[in-house]
Scaffold this motif. Structure first.
Motif, mmCIF file in Angstrom:
data_model
loop_
_atom_site.group_PDB
_atom_site.id
_atom_site.type_symbol
_atom_site.label_atom_id
_atom_site.label_comp_id
_atom_site.label_asym_id
_atom_site.label_seq_id
_atom_site.Cartn_x
_atom_site.Cartn_y
_atom_site.Cartn_z
ATOM 1 N N UNK A 1 15.183 -6.339 13.406
ATOM 2 C CA UNK A 1 14.680 -4.568 13.169
ATOM 3 C C UNK A 1 13.797 -4.566 11.871
ATOM 4 N N UNK A 2 13.081 -3.443 11.895
ATOM 5 C CA UNK A 2 12.196 -3.103 10.815
ATOM 6 C C UNK A 2 12.355 -1.634 10.765
ATOM 7 N N UNK A 3 12.184 -0.893 9.714
ATOM 8 C CA UNK A 3 12.040 0.475 9.542
ATOM 9 C C UNK A 3 10.990 0.691 8.479
ATOM 10 N N UNK A 4 10.158 1.560 8.708
ATOM 11 C CA UNK A 4 9.126 1.720 7.732
ATOM 12 C C UNK A 4 8.662 3.344 7.466
ATOM 13 N N UNK A 5 8.266 3.714 6.396
ATOM 14 C CA UNK A 5 7.677 5.044 5.952
ATOM 15 C C UNK A 5 6.258 4.766 5.240
ATOM 16 N N UNK A 6 5.619 5.775 5.861
ATOM 17 C CA UNK A 6 4.289 5.877 5.454
ATOM 18 C C UNK A 6 3.891 7.276 4.806
ATOM 19 N N UNK A 7 3.839 7.176 3.576
ATOM 20 C CA UNK A 7 3.565 8.418 2.814
ATOM 21 C C UNK A 7 2.313 8.252 1.686
ATOM 22 N N UNK A 8 1.517 9.133 1.907
ATOM 23 C CA UNK A 8 0.121 9.098 1.287
ATOM 24 C C UNK A 8 0.525 9.151 -0.339
ATOM 25 N N UNK B 1 4.394 -5.369 9.546
ATOM 26 C CA UNK B 1 4.386 -4.163 8.877
ATOM 27 C C UNK B 1 2.950 -3.785 8.351
ATOM 28 N N UNK B 2 2.540 -4.790 7.493
ATOM 29 C CA UNK B 2 1.287 -4.702 6.574
ATOM 30 C C UNK B 2 0.159 -4.971 7.237
ATOM 31 N N UNK B 3 0.092 -5.891 7.980
ATOM 32 C CA UNK B 3 -1.084 -6.606 8.390
ATOM 33 C C UNK B 3 -1.883 -5.688 9.486
ATOM 34 N N UNK B 4 -3.051 -5.760 9.565
ATOM 35 C CA UNK B 4 -3.975 -5.092 10.544
ATOM 36 C C UNK B 4 -5.206 -6.034 10.766
ATOM 37 N N UNK B 5 -5.287 -6.679 12.130
ATOM 38 C CA UNK B 5 -4.138 -6.292 13.187
ATOM 39 C C UNK B 5 -3.034 -7.154 12.812
ATOM 40 N N UNK B 6 -1.761 -6.782 13.443
ATOM 41 C CA UNK B 6 -0.437 -7.548 13.182
ATOM 42 C C UNK B 6 -0.370 -8.906 13.989
ATOM 43 N N UNK B 7 0.310 -9.789 13.719
ATOM 44 C CA UNK B 7 0.559 -10.919 14.320
ATOM 45 C C UNK B 7 1.111 -10.781 16.038
ATOM 46 N N UNK B 8 0.849 -11.738 16.696
ATOM 47 C CA UNK B 8 1.184 -11.677 18.258
ATOM 48 C C UNK B 8 2.621 -11.833 18.181
ATOM 49 N N UNK C 1 12.493 -6.127 17.568
ATOM 50 C CA UNK C 1 11.558 -7.049 17.980
ATOM 51 C C UNK C 1 12.275 -8.304 18.794
ATOM 52 N N UNK C 2 11.733 -8.975 19.240
ATOM 53 C CA UNK C 2 12.269 -10.154 20.012
ATOM 54 C C UNK C 2 12.468 -11.345 19.217
ATOM 55 N N UNK C 3 12.353 -11.058 17.861
ATOM 56 C CA UNK C 3 12.506 -12.240 16.748
ATOM 57 C C UNK C 3 12.598 -11.409 15.272
ATOM 58 N N UNK C 4 12.649 -12.411 14.354
ATOM 59 C CA UNK C 4 12.723 -11.632 13.041
ATOM 60 C C UNK C 4 11.449 -11.443 12.633
ATOM 61 N N UNK C 5 11.071 -10.113 12.396
ATOM 62 C CA UNK C 5 9.668 -9.898 11.856
ATOM 63 C C UNK C 5 9.560 -10.197 10.379
ATOM 64 N N UNK C 6 8.255 -10.196 10.184
ATOM 65 C CA UNK C 6 8.073 -10.351 8.523
ATOM 66 C C UNK C 6 6.972 -9.438 7.869
ATOM 67 N N UNK C 7 6.710 -9.213 6.823
ATOM 68 C CA UNK C 7 5.823 -8.170 6.250
ATOM 69 C C UNK C 7 4.459 -7.994 7.000
ATOM 70 N N UNK C 8 4.041 -9.266 7.342
ATOM 71 C CA UNK C 8 2.799 -8.949 8.091
ATOM 72 C C UNK C 8 2.952 -8.109 9.434
ATOM 73 N N UNK D 1 0.835 -0.985 -0.111
ATOM 74 C CA UNK D 1 -0.203 0.096 -0.022
ATOM 75 C C UNK D 1 0.902 1.283 0.016
ATOM 76 N N UNK D 2 0.564 2.061 1.045
ATOM 77 C CA UNK D 2 1.339 3.528 1.065
ATOM 78 C C UNK D 2 2.569 3.265 2.121
ATOM 79 N N UNK D 3 3.087 1.978 2.298
ATOM 80 C CA UNK D 3 4.056 1.756 3.238
ATOM 81 C C UNK D 3 5.200 1.395 2.660
ATOM 82 N N UNK D 4 6.291 1.887 2.574
ATOM 83 C CA UNK D 4 7.864 1.191 2.055
ATOM 84 C C UNK D 4 8.397 1.062 3.589
ATOM 85 N N UNK D 5 9.052 -0.249 3.309
ATOM 86 C CA UNK D 5 9.630 -0.813 4.695
ATOM 87 C C UNK D 5 10.822 -1.695 4.284
ATOM 88 N N UNK D 6 11.555 -1.839 5.289
ATOM 89 C CA UNK D 6 12.676 -2.734 5.359
ATOM 90 C C UNK D 6 13.039 -3.668 6.560
#
Length: 322
Positions: free
Chosen positions: A48-55, A96-103, A87-94, A38-43
């Motif tokens: 770790x994760x870093x993401x940008x939200x730009x409309x 950053x992108x899922x709503x709600x996100x995984x536990x 995070x306390x483990x390796x994150x995935x796209x979910x 969507x409107x989110x760019x992430x790494x």
């Protein structure tokens, strides 16, 4: 003894200067692949994760080349956000992108940018047809850098004068170039064009120099140059197909507003014996004449973006009676 006292005094001064509001930690995502949803760019980088939200309305990642030393600048704040998470483990796209996100995994720390700018510099990346010499823009590479970004984090504030986020790629719309040479037509207002009925593209020469269609010296190739005033060459990609039973209703009527043009590329002015050349070879065809029209070394431009059409491209075969 004096040396020991001096060392203790220095440590006291250093501790006294630390107000607890600035703890510098190094994070680095420059070499990590960029993804989007969507409107989110992430790494994602390990835990770790870093993401940008730009409309989308901010037009941050247009398929255009930015001018030299003139990046797109988008202030951080409001509907534009930059976030870092550990995070306390390796994150995935979910995550950053899922709503709600995984536990799991669980975010253990979050930094939120409170100010600064996002600077985006865009270039075109080309692929080349080794046979025809034609170039195609395969993608646009957008280099993203944060300038004077201020992060609010649990331990206080962190500031980066310049922080490289890295490259994000977008893919341009494919230009079909699916023309039938025998569809070439000439309007009474000297617009020479090629387009298919129910097609989504067209190529046209406005103010075409009809002296190139002279029937004198049959078999001898005549040449003209593309320019913005005479022999103005354009490539048009439409938002919807041309549905008129006759394309003359569009190209011979001054290019009306429907169907809408989604991309308009204009050929650069030609240079004699070098580029932007129109070649016409006329032969007899029964009781009429056949004009074979070739475009040589043409470069099209839209904004700051360009592509090379090819060393020699057949525009079409035009039949006339005189």
């Amino acid at each position: 003894m004096k040396n020991i006292l001096g060392l203790l005094f220095l440590l006291f001064l250093l501790n006294g200067c630390d107000d607890g509001d600035l703890t510098v930690e190094n994070i680095d995502f420059a070499s990590v692949t960029t993804n989007s949803c969507g409107e989110t760019i992430y790494k994602l980088n390990g835990n770790e994760a870093m993401y940008i939200k730009i409309p989308t309305s901010r037009n941050a990642f247009l398929n255009e080349i930015t001018a030299t030393d003139a990046p797109i600048v988008i202030p951080i704040g409001g509907d534009v956000s930059v976030t870092y998470r550990a995070y306390n483990g390796a994150p995935s796209a979910a995550n950053i992108c899922a709503t709600p996100g995984p536990i799991s995994p669980i975010a253990t720390e979050e930094w939120t940018a409170s100010s600064g700018n996002i600077e985006i510099t865009s270039i075109a990346v080309y692929s080349t047809n080794e046979t025809t010499g034609a170039t195609t823009i395969s993608r646009y590479a957008h280099n993203i850098v944060f300038k004077n970004i201020v992060f609010q984090k649990p331990s206080g504030t962190q500031i980066y004068e310049s922080f490289t986020f890295g490259e994000y790629s977008t893919t341009p719309t494919t230009l079909p170039f699916n023309f039938n040479p025998d569809d070439l037509k000439l309007c009474s207002n000297n617009v020479l064009y090629n387009a298919r009925i129910n097609g989504i593209e067209g190529i046209a020469i406005e103010n075409f120099d009809t002296s190139l269609l002279s029937t004198d010296n049959l078999g001898v190739t005549k040449t003209g140059l593309i320019s913005s005033t005479s022999n103005k060459l354009s490539y048009l990609l439409f938002g919807t197909a041309i549905t008129a039973a006759n394309n003359d209703e569009y190209f011979c009527a001054g290019f009306p507003s429907f169907p809408p043009i989604s991309q308009l590329w204009i050929a650069q002015d030609g240079i004699a014996d070098v580029s932007g050349i129109i070649e016409v070879t006329t032969t007899t065809n029964g009781t009429g004449f056949l004009h074979t029209i070739v475009l040589k070394a043409v470069t099209f431009q839209k904004g700051n973006s360009t592509f090379y059409y090819g060393n020699a491209v057949l525009l079409g075969n035009l039949l006339t009676t005189n």
